[in-house]
Design an enzyme around this catalytic site. Structure first.
Site, short mmCIF file in Angstrom:
data_model
loop_
_atom_site.label_atom_id
_atom_site.label_comp_id
_atom_site.label_asym_id
_atom_site.label_seq_id
_atom_site.Cartn_x
_atom_site.Cartn_y
_atom_site.Cartn_z
N ASP A 8 0.87 -1.17 0.00
CA ASP A 8 0.00 0.00 0.00
C ASP A 8 0.91 1.23 0.00
O ASP A 8 2.14 1.08 -0.02
CB ASP A 8 -0.95 -0.04 1.21
CG ASP A 8 -2.22 0.78 0.96
OD1 ASP A 8 -2.30 1.49 -0.07
OD2 ASP A 8 -3.13 0.72 1.81
N GLU A 10 0.30 4.51 1.84
CA GLU A 10 0.29 5.49 2.93
C GLU A 10 1.43 5.28 3.92
O GLU A 10 1.88 6.22 4.59
CB GLU A 10 -1.07 5.46 3.64
CG GLU A 10 -2.23 5.98 2.79
CD GLU A 10 -2.81 4.95 1.81
OE1 GLU A 10 -2.25 3.83 1.71
OE2 GLU A 10 -3.82 5.26 1.16
N HIS A 116 -7.08 5.14 7.68
CA HIS A 116 -8.39 4.92 7.06
C HIS A 116 -8.61 3.42 6.92
O HIS A 116 -7.70 2.63 7.19
CB HIS A 116 -8.51 5.62 5.70
CG HIS A 116 -7.66 5.03 4.63
ND1 HIS A 116 -6.30 5.23 4.54
CD2 HIS A 116 -7.96 4.21 3.58
CE1 HIS A 116 -5.82 4.57 3.50
NE2 HIS A 116 -6.81 3.93 2.90
N GLU A 135 -7.66 -2.59 7.01
CA GLU A 135 -7.25 -3.35 5.81
C GLU A 135 -6.30 -4.49 6.16
O GLU A 135 -6.37 -5.57 5.57
CB GLU A 135 -6.54 -2.40 4.84
CG GLU A 135 -7.47 -1.51 4.08
CD GLU A 135 -6.76 -0.30 3.52
OE1 GLU A 135 -7.27 0.82 3.74
OE2 GLU A 135 -5.72 -0.43 2.88
ZN LIG Z 1 -3.67 2.99 0.03
#
Ligand SMILES: [Zn+2]
Length: 273
Positions: A8, A10, A116, A135
């Protein structure tokens, strides 16, 4: 030994703002390069420790962030979207271990860069069998369905702590100390990528020695609850049959984790509208 690197953005080295991870923004091109470098560091470490097959899944946004022309040739890249397993494309029983690179904390967390859960404008919270997660939990439980453990996470200190709290003693590469949602003290790429490489080597070494946490396997059937930010999102999500709604929280039961993952994704796509 076959390793899946689920990536990912972030939690990538130096990232602290949405602009840096949003295609089309001027800052984005710098950070997709750094993302590719963080992944290369993980490939290097995993390969040095004995991984002989490495699959990378580009899991951010539309899945086309990693620069394939700059990726270490010992790996193959899953890119583009939608793919059958999204952030975990490439997972199956033949994989021996999963590395989470560039991960972030779940929505609503203090001291966590760009915290998030799957969709920053849509999903407030998700529970799997009543476990509040993010996630990382969804992806770890999909790996667990195939009997595969997560063995490393890189990101800020809070993302790494959440993964460790859920999964046990996985290797951690903390590349920044978050002091807010958009602020962190960051290691430079030279230092952070050295750390990622070393941690990946250690994780694969531990996997070889049978010294890693068990795969994260949820009891079946799997109960999934998704809390949306607004009631119109819940209105759209409940168009999926056999869901139950309470306020902005929509839940369903799936026979196993692959179906749970699929229904969750369909629900979020519907909710976005
Ligand atoms: Zn992401």
């Amino acid at each position: 030994m076959k390793i899946l690197i689920a990536v990912d953005m972030e939690g990538i080295t130096g990232v602290t703002t949405w602009d840096q991870v949003t295609p089309g923004h001027a800052e984005y091109s710098r950070f997709r390069k750094l993302m590719t470098q963080d992944v290369n560091a993980a490939i290097r470490g995993a390969a040095e420790a004995g991984a002989d097959e490495i699959i990378v899944a580009d899991g951010h946004w539309n899945g086309s962030n990693i620069l394939v022309e700059e990726l270490d040739s010992r790996a193959r890249l899953n890119t583009g979207s939608p793919s059958p397993f999204s952030m975990m494309q490439g997972i199956d029983e033949s994989v021996d271990g999963v590395l989470f690179i560039g991960y972030h904390a779940r929505n609503g967390t203090a001291n966590a860069i760009l915290d998030h859960t799957w969709s920053s404008k849509t999903v407030a919270n998700i529970w799997l069998n009543d476990i509040l997660t993010g996630e990382y939990g969804l992806n770890a439980s999909l790996a667990g369905h195939f009997g595969v453990p997560v063995i490393l996470v890189s990101g800020d200190q809070t993302a790494c702590a959440q993964v460790n709290e859920l999964l046990g003693d996985v290797e951690m590469a903390v590349v920044k100390q978050a002091t807010g949602r958009f602020a962190a003290e960051c290691l430079t790429p030279e230092v952070s990528q050295g750390l990622i490489s070393m941690s990946a080597a250690r994780a694969v070494g531990r996997l070889n020695d049978g010294d890693v946490p068990d795969p994260f396997v949820l009891d079946t059937p799997v109960r999934v609850a998704v809390e949306f930010f607004t009631s119109d999102m819940a209105d759209r999500a409940t168009r999926i049959p056999f869901t139950e709604r309470e306020g902005t929280r929509v839940s369903f039961t799936a026979p196993e984790m692959v179906s749970a993952y699929n229904v969750f994704r369909a629900m979020v796509m519907l909710a976005i509208g």
